[in-house]
Design a protein around this motif. Structure first.
Motif, short mmCIF file in Angstrom:
data_model
loop_
_atom_site.label_atom_id
_atom_site.label_comp_id
_atom_site.label_asym_id
_atom_site.label_seq_id
_atom_site.Cartn_x
_atom_site.Cartn_y
_atom_site.Cartn_z
N ARG A 38 0.81 -1.22 0.00
CA ARG A 38 0.00 0.00 0.00
C ARG A 38 0.85 1.27 0.00
NH1 ARG A 38 -3.57 -3.23 4.14
NH2 ARG A 38 -1.45 -3.64 4.74
N ASP A 39 2.10 1.14 0.42
CA ASP A 39 2.99 2.30 0.43
C ASP A 39 3.65 2.57 -0.92
OD1 ASP A 39 2.46 2.66 3.13
OD2 ASP A 39 4.17 1.43 3.76
N VAL A 40 3.53 1.62 -1.82
CA VAL A 40 4.10 1.79 -3.16
C VAL A 40 3.03 2.46 -4.02
CG1 VAL A 40 5.11 0.65 -5.16
CG2 VAL A 40 5.48 -0.30 -2.86
N THR A 41 3.30 3.66 -4.43
CA THR A 41 2.33 4.43 -5.22
C THR A 41 2.98 4.91 -6.51
OG1 THR A 41 2.95 6.53 -4.20
CG2 THR A 41 1.21 5.24 -3.09
N MET A 42 2.15 5.36 -7.41
CA MET A 42 2.66 5.94 -8.64
C MET A 42 3.51 7.17 -8.29
SD MET A 42 1.55 3.84 -10.86
CE MET A 42 0.63 3.74 -12.37
N ASP A 43 3.07 7.91 -7.27
CA ASP A 43 3.83 9.09 -6.82
C ASP A 43 5.21 8.71 -6.28
OD1 ASP A 43 2.07 11.23 -7.35
OD2 ASP A 43 0.92 10.81 -5.53
N SER A 44 5.25 7.68 -5.44
CA SER A 44 6.53 7.28 -4.84
C SER A 44 7.51 6.79 -5.91
CB SER A 44 6.33 6.23 -3.75
OG SER A 44 5.92 4.99 -4.29
N ILE A 45 6.99 6.09 -6.89
CA ILE A 45 7.84 5.60 -7.98
C ILE A 45 8.36 6.78 -8.81
CG2 ILE A 45 7.84 4.26 -10.13
CD1 ILE A 45 5.81 2.36 -8.64
N ALA A 46 7.45 7.68 -9.17
CA ALA A 46 7.85 8.85 -9.96
C ALA A 46 8.88 9.69 -9.21
CB ALA A 46 6.61 9.70 -10.29
N LYS A 47 8.64 9.91 -7.92
CA LYS A 47 9.55 10.72 -7.11
C LYS A 47 10.94 10.09 -7.07
CE LYS A 47 10.08 12.82 -2.58
NZ LYS A 47 9.53 12.97 -1.24
N GLN A 48 11.00 8.80 -6.82
CA GLN A 48 12.29 8.11 -6.71
C GLN A 48 13.06 8.15 -8.03
OE1 GLN A 48 13.57 7.07 -3.82
NE2 GLN A 48 15.44 6.51 -4.87
N LEU A 49 12.33 8.08 -9.13
CA LEU A 49 12.98 8.09 -10.45
C LEU A 49 13.25 9.50 -10.97
CD1 LEU A 49 11.02 5.21 -12.23
CD2 LEU A 49 13.38 5.16 -11.38
N GLY A 50 12.67 10.50 -10.31
CA GLY A 50 12.86 11.88 -10.76
C GLY A 50 12.09 12.20 -12.03
N VAL A 51 10.94 11.54 -12.19
CA VAL A 51 10.07 11.81 -13.34
C VAL A 51 8.70 12.26 -12.82
CG1 VAL A 51 11.25 10.13 -14.81
CG2 VAL A 51 9.23 9.42 -13.52
N SER A 52 7.88 12.72 -13.72
CA SER A 52 6.54 13.14 -13.30
C SER A 52 5.61 11.93 -13.18
CB SER A 52 5.96 14.13 -14.31
OG SER A 52 5.66 13.47 -15.51
N LYS A 53 4.57 12.11 -12.38
CA LYS A 53 3.56 11.06 -12.25
C LYS A 53 2.91 10.80 -13.61
CE LYS A 53 -0.54 10.15 -9.43
NZ LYS A 53 -1.36 10.69 -8.34
N LYS A 54 2.80 11.86 -14.41
CA LYS A 54 2.23 11.75 -15.76
C LYS A 54 3.05 10.76 -16.60
CE LYS A 54 1.15 14.43 -19.86
NZ LYS A 54 1.34 15.67 -20.58
N THR A 55 4.37 10.81 -16.45
CA THR A 55 5.25 9.89 -17.19
C THR A 55 4.94 8.44 -16.82
OG1 THR A 55 7.00 11.55 -17.33
CG2 THR A 55 7.65 9.25 -17.65
N VAL A 56 4.72 8.20 -15.55
CA VAL A 56 4.40 6.84 -15.10
C VAL A 56 3.08 6.40 -15.73
CG1 VAL A 56 3.95 5.35 -13.11
CG2 VAL A 56 5.71 7.13 -12.95
#
Length: 193
Positions: free
Chosen positions: A22-40
């Motif tokens: 539940r802690d893995v979100t599109m936001d957390s992935i985008a943030k860690q990769l330095g990309v926008s949530k839109k990119t994900v």
């Protein structure tokens, strides 16, 4: 799969292994990769889409690692034993993570379990049939039956776990499954095997 998708999927698996589902979100992935949530979202339509594709890819990547580990052995029966040892005891995601996924997203869990079971069945059948042809297991061995026995008993294990709470303390379900399967393999081996 393009490079961006691969990076997103790798980060998804990394976060899943390190955190609660539940802690893995599109936001957390985008943030860690330095990309926008839109990119994900341009690469994956939903969290379910991302998780299913990521964890399927992880399963196949793990299988590749297992194959490389047993590659030096020419005996398919020993390849099978080593591969099962590695899969059961070395490559695993903790029970609490699986339960977290099952509770939060049962539809994802169901898809992943079907993929995993299909993948394992195919691998085991291949190795058992090669072992039989080369005389490492008995001639009258029914490979389909042996493989199906790996998946029998899960309901019994779940019942014991829920009723007595013993499996989460002393054993995990995969250890019981591994022990049952190794006994089956030992029972079908020839002297050569």
């Amino acid at each position: 799969m393009n490079d961006v998708q691969k990076k997103i999927m790798d980060e998804c698996v990394k976060q899943f292994i390190e955190n609660d589902f539940r802690d893995v979100t599109m936001d957390s992935i985008a943030k860690q990769l330095g990309v926008s949530k839109k990119t994900v979202y341009e690469n994956f339509t939903s969290k379910e889409d991302l998780f299913v594709k990521s964890l399927k890819a992880y399963t196949e990547k793990t299988a590749g690692i297992v194959e490389k580990a047993v590659d030096g052995c020419t005996n398919p029966y020993m390849q099978l034993l080593w591969a099962m040892f590695i899969m059961f005891f070395q490559v695993r995601v903790g029970h609490s993570k699986i339960m977290s996924l099952k509770i939060a997203y049962p539809q994802i869990m169901e898809k992943l379990l079907k993929h995993r079971e299909s993948f394992i069945r195919h691998y085991l059948l291949d190795k058992l049939e090669k072992s039989q042809k080369q005389g490492y297991v008995v001639d009258d061995m029914d490979a389909e039956f042996i493989v199906s026995m790996l998946f029998v008993g899960d309901e019994y294990s779940k019942t014991m776990e829920n009723s007595f709470g013993v499996l989460d303390k002393k054993f995990e379900r995969f250890q019981l499954k591994a022990a049952r399967f190794f006994c089956l393999l030992r029972g079908i081996a020839t002297d050569k095997g």
